[in-house]
Write an enzyme that holds these catalytic residues in place. Structure first.
Site, mmCIF file in Angstrom:
data_model
loop_
_atom_site.group_PDB
_atom_site.id
_atom_site.type_symbol
_atom_site.label_atom_id
_atom_site.label_comp_id
_atom_site.label_asym_id
_atom_site.label_seq_id
_atom_site.Cartn_x
_atom_site.Cartn_y
_atom_site.Cartn_z
ATOM 1 N N SER A 21 0.685 -1.319 -0.060
ATOM 2 C CA SER A 21 0.043 -0.089 -0.111
ATOM 3 C C SER A 21 0.937 1.076 0.087
ATOM 4 O O SER A 21 1.959 1.297 0.495
ATOM 5 C CB SER A 21 -0.906 -0.059 1.223
ATOM 6 O OG SER A 21 -1.568 1.208 1.388
ATOM 7 N N TYR B 224 -2.069 -0.566 9.823
ATOM 8 C CA TYR B 224 -2.185 -1.109 8.427
ATOM 9 C C TYR B 224 -0.808 -0.726 7.591
ATOM 10 O O TYR B 224 -0.250 -1.653 6.843
ATOM 11 C CB TYR B 224 -3.391 -0.040 7.823
ATOM 12 C CG TYR B 224 -3.537 -0.360 6.254
ATOM 13 C CD1 TYR B 224 -4.288 -1.561 5.711
ATOM 14 C CD2 TYR B 224 -3.177 0.708 5.210
ATOM 15 C CE1 TYR B 224 -4.267 -1.790 4.513
ATOM 16 C CE2 TYR B 224 -3.582 0.147 3.989
ATOM 17 C CZ TYR B 224 -3.878 -1.121 3.554
ATOM 18 O OH TYR B 224 -4.221 -1.111 2.186
#
Length: 187
Positions: A75, A88
């Protein structure tokens, strides 16, 4: 090895033979301030975003061809300091590191690993953030405001990159990261 894993490997091998490519695209996005994280929530996020993909790759390596390609999903958040994304982000940074270390270990077997790190992509995940319609629209506008390309990416754009990384067209790309983020990481 998990109970039943060897049997699932056997079944996959019988059904598909050797695998030429694997795209490991797993994850959840649990966004919250540092003070709101419990150990259980942390463990859940890391289990889904990092531990699960790690052990899936471990289970699939014996089924991979020579040559083969492993594509992991990272990501853009691993490169940014966005508030509330720390768990995350750390898990996705782990995926980027995993691509490098897997490549170092498996390249001698003809297996290369790379990672795709998307920016904001228009997927159903955006509807699962627990926001109402007005909040969702406000959030989407704020996110697009951080993307120099001025829009969300598409699932097709990510799929095209996966196909490229799985192909022989990039067999010299090893342990690398492909940022597909509309320029978000450079801002």
């Amino acid at each position: 090895m998990q109970p039943g894993c060897a049997e699932r490997q056997r079944q996959l091998g019988a059904a598909f033979g050797k695998l030429d490519a694997v795209f490991v695209n797993a994850g959840i996005v649990d966004l919250r301030p540092l003070a709101d994280w419990s150990e259980a929530a942390f463990d859940r996020s890391v289990a889904i975003d990092l531990k699960g993909p790690y052990f899936l790759v471990k289970a699939l390596v014996p089924l991979l061809s020579n040559p083969a390609s492993i594509i992991l999903s990272g990501s853009v958040n691993a490169h940014m300091g966005m508030a509330g994304t720390h768990v995350y982000s750390l898990a996705k940074a782990g995926m980027i590191s995993l691509a490098r270390t897997l490549s170092g270990e498996l390249i001698g077997r003809g297996i290369r690993a790379n990672v795709i790190s998307p920016g904001p992509i228009d997927t159903p995940l955006n509807d699962k953030l627990g926001l109402g319609p007005a909040e969702t629209k406000t959030r989407a506008k704020a996110v697009v405001g951080m993307v120099p390309a001025g829009r969300f990416g598409t699932a097709e754009e990510i799929a095209n990159a996966v196909v490229f990384l799985a192909s022989d067209e990039c067999r010299f790309m090893v342990g690398s990261e492909m940022l597909i983020d509309g320029g978000m990481s450079i801002m």
